[in-house]
Design a protein around this motif. Structure first.
Motif, PDB file in Angstrom:
ATOM      1  N   ALA A 148       0.813  -1.215   0.000  1.00  0.00           N
ATOM      2  CA  ALA A 148       0.000   0.000   0.000  1.00  0.00           C
ATOM      3  C   ALA A 148       0.848   1.267   0.000  1.00  0.00           C
ATOM      4  O   ALA A 148       0.354   2.336  -0.379  1.00  0.00           O
ATOM      5  CB  ALA A 148      -0.931   0.000   1.214  1.00  0.00           C
ATOM      6  N   VAL A 149       2.114   1.155   0.397  1.00  0.00           N
ATOM      7  CA  VAL A 149       2.956   2.357   0.478  1.00  0.00           C
ATOM      8  C   VAL A 149       3.410   2.818  -0.915  1.00  0.00           C
ATOM      9  O   VAL A 149       3.206   3.989  -1.261  1.00  0.00           O
ATOM     10  CB  VAL A 149       4.148   2.143   1.425  1.00  0.00           C
ATOM     11  N   PRO A 150       4.026   1.967  -1.751  1.00  0.00           N
ATOM     12  CA  PRO A 150       4.314   2.434  -3.113  1.00  0.00           C
ATOM     13  C   PRO A 150       3.057   2.808  -3.881  1.00  0.00           C
ATOM     14  O   PRO A 150       3.099   3.682  -4.759  1.00  0.00           O
ATOM     15  CB  PRO A 150       5.042   1.248  -3.756  1.00  0.00           C
ATOM     16  N   ALA A 151       1.913   2.190  -3.547  1.00  0.00           N
ATOM     17  CA  ALA A 151       0.665   2.593  -4.197  1.00  0.00           C
ATOM     18  C   ALA A 151       0.325   4.040  -3.861  1.00  0.00           C
ATOM     19  O   ALA A 151      -0.103   4.815  -4.732  1.00  0.00           O
ATOM     20  CB  ALA A 151      -0.463   1.660  -3.773  1.00  0.00           C
ATOM     21  N   ALA A 152       0.519   4.426  -2.607  1.00  0.00           N
ATOM     22  CA  ALA A 152       0.248   5.809  -2.203  1.00  0.00           C
ATOM     23  C   ALA A 152       1.202   6.783  -2.881  1.00  0.00           C
ATOM     24  O   ALA A 152       0.816   7.879  -3.294  1.00  0.00           O
ATOM     25  CB  ALA A 152       0.350   5.940  -0.686  1.00  0.00           C
ATOM     26  N   ILE A 153       2.461   6.386  -2.984  1.00  0.00           N
ATOM     27  CA  ILE A 153       3.449   7.245  -3.641  1.00  0.00           C
ATOM     28  C   ILE A 153       3.068   7.499  -5.084  1.00  0.00           C
ATOM     29  O   ILE A 153       3.210   8.612  -5.613  1.00  0.00           O
ATOM     30  CB  ILE A 153       4.843   6.586  -3.541  1.00  0.00           C
ATOM     31  N   SER A 154       2.533   6.481  -5.752  1.00  0.00           N
ATOM     32  CA  SER A 154       2.231   6.591  -7.185  1.00  0.00           C
ATOM     33  C   SER A 154       0.893   7.248  -7.477  1.00  0.00           C
ATOM     34  O   SER A 154       0.587   7.528  -8.650  1.00  0.00           O
ATOM     35  CB  SER A 154       2.225   5.190  -7.812  1.00  0.00           C
ATOM     36  N   ALA A 155       0.053   7.500  -6.474  1.00  0.00           N
ATOM     37  CA  ALA A 155      -1.341   7.902  -6.685  1.00  0.00           C
ATOM     38  C   ALA A 155      -1.460   9.041  -7.702  1.00  0.00           C
ATOM     39  O   ALA A 155      -0.868  10.108  -7.532  1.00  0.00           O
ATOM     40  CB  ALA A 155      -1.969   8.308  -5.354  1.00  0.00           C
ATOM     41  N   ASN A 156      -2.269   8.811  -8.743  1.00  0.00           N
ATOM     42  CA  ASN A 156      -2.305   9.741  -9.879  1.00  0.00           C
ATOM     43  C   ASN A 156      -3.663   9.669 -10.580  1.00  0.00           C
ATOM     44  O   ASN A 156      -3.739   9.740 -11.796  1.00  0.00           O
ATOM     45  CB  ASN A 156      -1.167   9.378 -10.858  1.00  0.00           C
ATOM     46  N   ALA A 161       8.332  10.479 -14.698  1.00  0.00           N
ATOM     47  CA  ALA A 161       9.173   9.296 -14.872  1.00  0.00           C
ATOM     48  C   ALA A 161      10.023   9.038 -13.632  1.00  0.00           C
ATOM     49  O   ALA A 161      10.273   7.881 -13.277  1.00  0.00           O
ATOM     50  CB  ALA A 161      10.060   9.460 -16.105  1.00  0.00           C
ATOM     51  N   ASP A 162      10.482  10.104 -12.955  1.00  0.00           N
ATOM     52  CA  ASP A 162      11.325   9.887 -11.778  1.00  0.00           C
ATOM     53  C   ASP A 162      10.547   9.235 -10.634  1.00  0.00           C
ATOM     54  O   ASP A 162      11.112   8.504  -9.829  1.00  0.00           O
ATOM     55  CB  ASP A 162      11.978  11.197 -11.312  1.00  0.00           C
ATOM     56  N   THR A 163       9.218   9.466 -10.568  1.00  0.00           N
ATOM     57  CA  THR A 163       8.416   8.774  -9.560  1.00  0.00           C
ATOM     58  C   THR A 163       8.300   7.294  -9.896  1.00  0.00           C
ATOM     59  O   THR A 163       8.332   6.441  -8.995  1.00  0.00           O
ATOM     60  CB  THR A 163       7.012   9.398  -9.449  1.00  0.00           C
ATOM     61  N   ALA A 164       8.201   6.969 -11.175  1.00  0.00           N
ATOM     62  CA  ALA A 164       8.174   5.558 -11.587  1.00  0.00           C
ATOM     63  C   ALA A 164       9.470   4.863 -11.189  1.00  0.00           C
ATOM     64  O   ALA A 164       9.461   3.710 -10.738  1.00  0.00           O
ATOM     65  CB  ALA A 164       7.940   5.452 -13.089  1.00  0.00           C
ATOM     66  N   VAL A 165      10.591   5.544 -11.338  1.00  0.00           N
ATOM     67  CA  VAL A 165      11.881   4.971 -10.934  1.00  0.00           C
ATOM     68  C   VAL A 165      11.923   4.788  -9.424  1.00  0.00           C
ATOM     69  O   VAL A 165      12.417   3.767  -8.919  1.00  0.00           O
ATOM     70  CB  VAL A 165      13.042   5.859 -11.413  1.00  0.00           C
ATOM     71  N   LEU A 166      11.394   5.749  -8.674  1.00  0.00           N
ATOM     72  CA  LEU A 166      11.340   5.633  -7.221  1.00  0.00           C
ATOM     73  C   LEU A 166      10.521   4.413  -6.802  1.00  0.00           C
ATOM     74  O   LEU A 166      10.925   3.623  -5.937  1.00  0.00           O
ATOM     75  CB  LEU A 166      10.739   6.907  -6.629  1.00  0.00           C
ATOM     76  N   VAL A 167       9.364   4.230  -7.426  1.00  0.00           N
ATOM     77  CA  VAL A 167       8.522   3.070  -7.124  1.00  0.00           C
ATOM     78  C   VAL A 167       9.258   1.779  -7.462  1.00  0.00           C
ATOM     79  O   VAL A 167       9.230   0.804  -6.693  1.00  0.00           O
ATOM     80  CB  VAL A 167       7.188   3.170  -7.884  1.00  0.00           C
ATOM     81  N   ALA A 168       9.951   1.759  -8.610  1.00  0.00           N
ATOM     82  CA  ALA A 168      10.713   0.568  -8.997  1.00  0.00           C
ATOM     83  C   ALA A 168      11.818   0.265  -7.998  1.00  0.00           C
ATOM     84  O   ALA A 168      12.058  -0.901  -7.648  1.00  0.00           O
ATOM     85  CB  ALA A 168      11.292   0.754 -10.396  1.00  0.00           C
ATOM     86  N   ALA A 169      12.496   1.301  -7.519  1.00  0.00           N
ATOM     87  CA  ALA A 169      13.563   1.101  -6.543  1.00  0.00           C
ATOM     88  C   ALA A 169      13.024   0.509  -5.247  1.00  0.00           C
ATOM     89  O   ALA A 169      13.606  -0.420  -4.667  1.00  0.00           O
ATOM     90  CB  ALA A 169      14.266   2.426  -6.257  1.00  0.00           C
ATOM     91  N   LEU A 170      11.902   1.035  -4.773  1.00  0.00           N
ATOM     92  CA  LEU A 170      11.308   0.523  -3.539  1.00  0.00           C
ATOM     93  C   LEU A 170      10.808  -0.905  -3.723  1.00  0.00           C
ATOM     94  O   LEU A 170      10.938  -1.744  -2.816  1.00  0.00           O
ATOM     95  CB  LEU A 170      10.178   1.443  -3.086  1.00  0.00           C
ATOM     96  N   CYS A 171      10.250  -1.204  -4.894  1.00  0.00           N
ATOM     97  CA  CYS A 171       9.779  -2.569  -5.148  1.00  0.00           C
ATOM     98  C   CYS A 171      10.954  -3.546  -5.196  1.00  0.00           C
ATOM     99  O   CYS A 171      10.867  -4.659  -4.639  1.00  0.00           O
ATOM    100  CB  CYS A 171       8.994  -2.615  -6.451  1.00  0.00           C
ATOM    101  N   ARG A 172      12.050  -3.158  -5.839  1.00  0.00           N
ATOM    102  CA  ARG A 172      13.215  -4.045  -5.843  1.00  0.00           C
ATOM    103  C   ARG A 172      13.748  -4.219  -4.422  1.00  0.00           C
ATOM    104  O   ARG A 172      14.134  -5.332  -4.033  1.00  0.00           O
ATOM    105  CB  ARG A 172      14.316  -3.502  -6.753  1.00  0.00           C
TER     106      ARG A 172
END
Length: 362
Positions: free
Chosen positions: A148-156, A236-247
């Protein structure tokens, strides 16, 4: 180091009015005739959408460059087809979605009716490499409370059919209308995971395994865990942030599994409430803390996630990038915050789309 890749779904919109345009077939025809070998683009359920995928990357800078390149190429092909692309998880303006011409999509439209018709939503799927199905299922069991945390970060996706939904991520609420979507119970072993998937398909309610829409699943196509909770990110930088947290989540979970650390046994009901809180308030209110499932300010919960995956981020060299990304996010806001600010500034949802078209390419 584990590879990570991203799939992004983009909205095709009219360059003047901002209204969604059913032009995916024309865009893909331009891709096919371009002669550059762009095989990263695909159609989606609705003709107002376009998907592209990055290659697996170990370096996040290279991943970010590829996301930007994919967005720019999508914009170029869309312009040739008379439209623009926007990284919007829902359309701010009213739309009557058009289902793409494909047997699979027609089956879904016939079977699910209005639930499929309204699924014109754009997500971001993150693929992280795993060594085996055993490791993959162990990861799925251990990342559940944190998603739920990366989901909140990505909210759009604050707007739906011309109205403010009062949600930060309304896309995730629409997505939950699929009968196979959402959080999962603990699986324990690959055999139990595969048996659950087979049983779900055997009900006849799903077309095939590709319709297993868990928040995170084992990919049927790649040796990855596929995390599917994020809105497509405006930047795009938020997508990279989400990818980093997921990895970081996948690596941390794999280390816990190897160390014999048991997963948290939160119920699916609590995980669903955590997802709802994330969708409702994003980073502007409380989230449920993944360990306690009690409300805490979003900034504290994000900090808890970074602390949880900090060792993995440090070992991969991503910790500073994640801190920088979160600092930028705090100043600029996620996509939902940017969209609402644009509406407050301009008073026009069409102008919101125009602004998001510009920001999609940075």
């Amino acid at each position: 180091m584990r590879t990570v890749g991203v799939e992004e779904e983009l909205l095709l919109v009219d360059p003047d009015s901002g209204e969604p345009r059913a032009r995916s077939a024309a865009v893909l025809a331009h891709v096919a005739g371009d002669g550059r070998g762009d095989d990263v683009f695909e159609k989606e359920l609705h003709r107002q959408q376009l998907e592209f995928a990055t290659r697996p990357q170990t370096d996040l800078a290279e991943l970010g460059e590829e996301i930007v390149r994919g967005r720019k190429e999508a914009a170029r092909h869309a312009e040739e087809a008379g439209c623009s692309v926007a990284a919007l998880a829902t359309s701010p303006l009213p739309v009557s979605p058009t289902v793409s011409v494909a047997d699979r999509y027609q089956w879904m439209a016939d079977r699910y009716g209005i639930a499929a018709q309204e699924q014109m939503v754009c997500g971001c799927h993150v693929h992280v490499a795993v060594d085996s199905d055993e490791e993959g299922v162990a990861v799925l069991d251990r990342i559940r409370p944190w998603l739920a945390v990366p989901a909140a970060i990505s909210a759009n996706s604050p707007f739906w059919q011309g109205e403010d939904t009062q949600y930060e991520s309304y896309r995730s609420r629409v997505w939950q209308r699929w009968p196979s979507a959402g959080p999962t119970e603990l699986f324990g072993t690959p055999e139990r995971y595969r048996r659950r998937v087979a049983d779900m398909v055997a009900t006849g309610s799903l077309l095939d395994k590709g319709m297993i829409y868990f928040d995170a699943r084992l990919s049927e196509r790649y040796p990855t865990v596929e995390i599917r909770v994020a809105d497509v990110c405006l930047h795009a930088d938020t997508a990279v942030l989400v990818a980093a947290l997921c990895r970081g989540l996948v690596e941390t979970a794999a280390r816990e599994w190897r160390a014999g650390t048991a997963p948290l046994e939160h119920s699916v009901s609590l995980l669903g409430l955590a997802a709802w809180r994330s969708a409702r308030s994003g980073l502007t209110g409380d989230l449920l803390h993944p360990r306690t499932m009690r409300p805490r300010p979003a900034r504290d919960v994000v900090r808890a996630l970074v602390d949880h995956v900090g060792g993995a981020l440090s070992d991969s060299g991503d910790l500073d990038r994640v801190h920088e990304g979160l600092d930028l996010l705090a100043r600029r806001g996620n996509g939902a915050r940017v969209q609402r600010a644009a509406l407050e500034r301009t008073g026009s949802l069409a102008e919101v789309v125009t602004e998001c078209v510009r920001q999609t390419q940075g």
